[in-house]
Design an enzyme around this catalytic site. Structure first.
Site, mmCIF file in Angstrom:
data_model
loop_
_atom_site.group_PDB
_atom_site.id
_atom_site.type_symbol
_atom_site.label_atom_id
_atom_site.label_comp_id
_atom_site.label_asym_id
_atom_site.label_seq_id
_atom_site.Cartn_x
_atom_site.Cartn_y
_atom_site.Cartn_z
ATOM 1 N N CYS A 66 0.887 -1.164 0.000
ATOM 2 C CA CYS A 66 0.000 0.000 0.000
ATOM 3 C C CYS A 66 0.929 1.219 0.000
ATOM 4 O O CYS A 66 2.115 1.089 -0.309
ATOM 5 C CB CYS A 66 -1.002 -0.031 1.154
ATOM 6 S SG CYS A 66 -0.367 0.245 2.802
ATOM 7 N N HIS A 99 12.177 -15.544 13.536
ATOM 8 C CA HIS A 99 11.757 -15.566 14.947
ATOM 9 C C HIS A 99 10.237 -15.591 15.113
ATOM 10 O O HIS A 99 9.739 -16.138 16.094
ATOM 11 C CB HIS A 99 12.276 -14.317 15.673
ATOM 12 C CG HIS A 99 13.760 -14.313 15.861
ATOM 13 N ND1 HIS A 99 14.403 -13.466 16.756
ATOM 14 C CD2 HIS A 99 14.751 -15.030 15.252
ATOM 15 C CE1 HIS A 99 15.713 -13.667 16.703
ATOM 16 N NE2 HIS A 99 15.945 -14.612 15.786
HETATM 17 C C1 RB5 Z 1 -4.093 5.040 -0.075
HETATM 18 O O1 RB5 Z 1 -4.165 6.356 -0.509
HETATM 19 C C2 RB5 Z 1 -3.257 4.910 1.190
HETATM 20 O O2 RB5 Z 1 -3.928 5.501 2.257
HETATM 21 C C3 RB5 Z 1 -2.979 3.447 1.460
HETATM 22 O O3 RB5 Z 1 -2.328 2.908 0.343
HETATM 23 C C4 RB5 Z 1 -2.072 3.132 2.620
HETATM 24 O O4 RB5 Z 1 -0.939 3.939 2.621
HETATM 25 C C5 RB5 Z 1 -2.671 3.021 3.945
HETATM 26 O O5 RB5 Z 1 -1.971 2.711 4.920
#
Ligand code: RB5
Length: 146
Positions: A66, A99
């Protein structure tokens, strides 16, 4: 190893590169999307796909991307059998497996670039859980919490 891979729009820029790396290391990639950039997509959906792949034995490990790696790890850890963490240093990416039996590596593509991701994925996939003594005892306690 079968390695599931997924990314929301925040992680999407790193996804193709990581898929290629995992394949080049001799592993099988299970691509759970996103298959195209979609600014409206949501990281919990991809965490769910990854978690289900682990739970159903379709993947041994997973890489979940993400923007920061944080949301991905929070969501993935809600799922039974998933042990996920953001690791942006190589020591943790390997030690988390050795671990803690970490099975999902979360990376933030707004934090690291391809070269660092390469090192981290190699460290993660190259490590094995030390299934004995204090490590097994601690894992059993973690599973007990679950
Ligand atoms: C998406 O914009 C972003 O919020 C997501 O990819 C992530 O970073 C959340 O933790």
């Amino acid at each position: 190893m079968k390695v599931a891979l997924a990314a929301d729009h925040g992680g999407f820029p790193l996804k193709a590169e990581i898929a290629e790396l995992i394949t080049s290391l001799g592993h099988e990639v299970l691509d759970l999307g996103a298959h195209q950039y979609d600014k409206q997509d949501d990281y919990p959906d991809f965490a769910r796909y990854i978690g289900q792949a682990i739970q159903h034995g379709q993947a041994d490990r997973a890489v979940l991307l993400c923007g920061s790696g944080v949301g991905a790890s929070i969501a993935a850890n809600k799922m039974k059998g998933v042990r996920a963490s953001v690791c942006h240093d190589a020591y943790s990416a390997a030690q988390g497996v050795e671990h803690d039996d970490m099975n999902v590596l979360c990376l933030g593509s707004r934090i690291i670039g391809g070269a660092v991701a390469d090192v981290l994925v190699r460290a993660f996939l190259g490590a094995s859980f030390i299934a004995e003594g204090k490590y097994q005892r601690r894992l059993d306690k973690v599973l007990g919490i679950e």
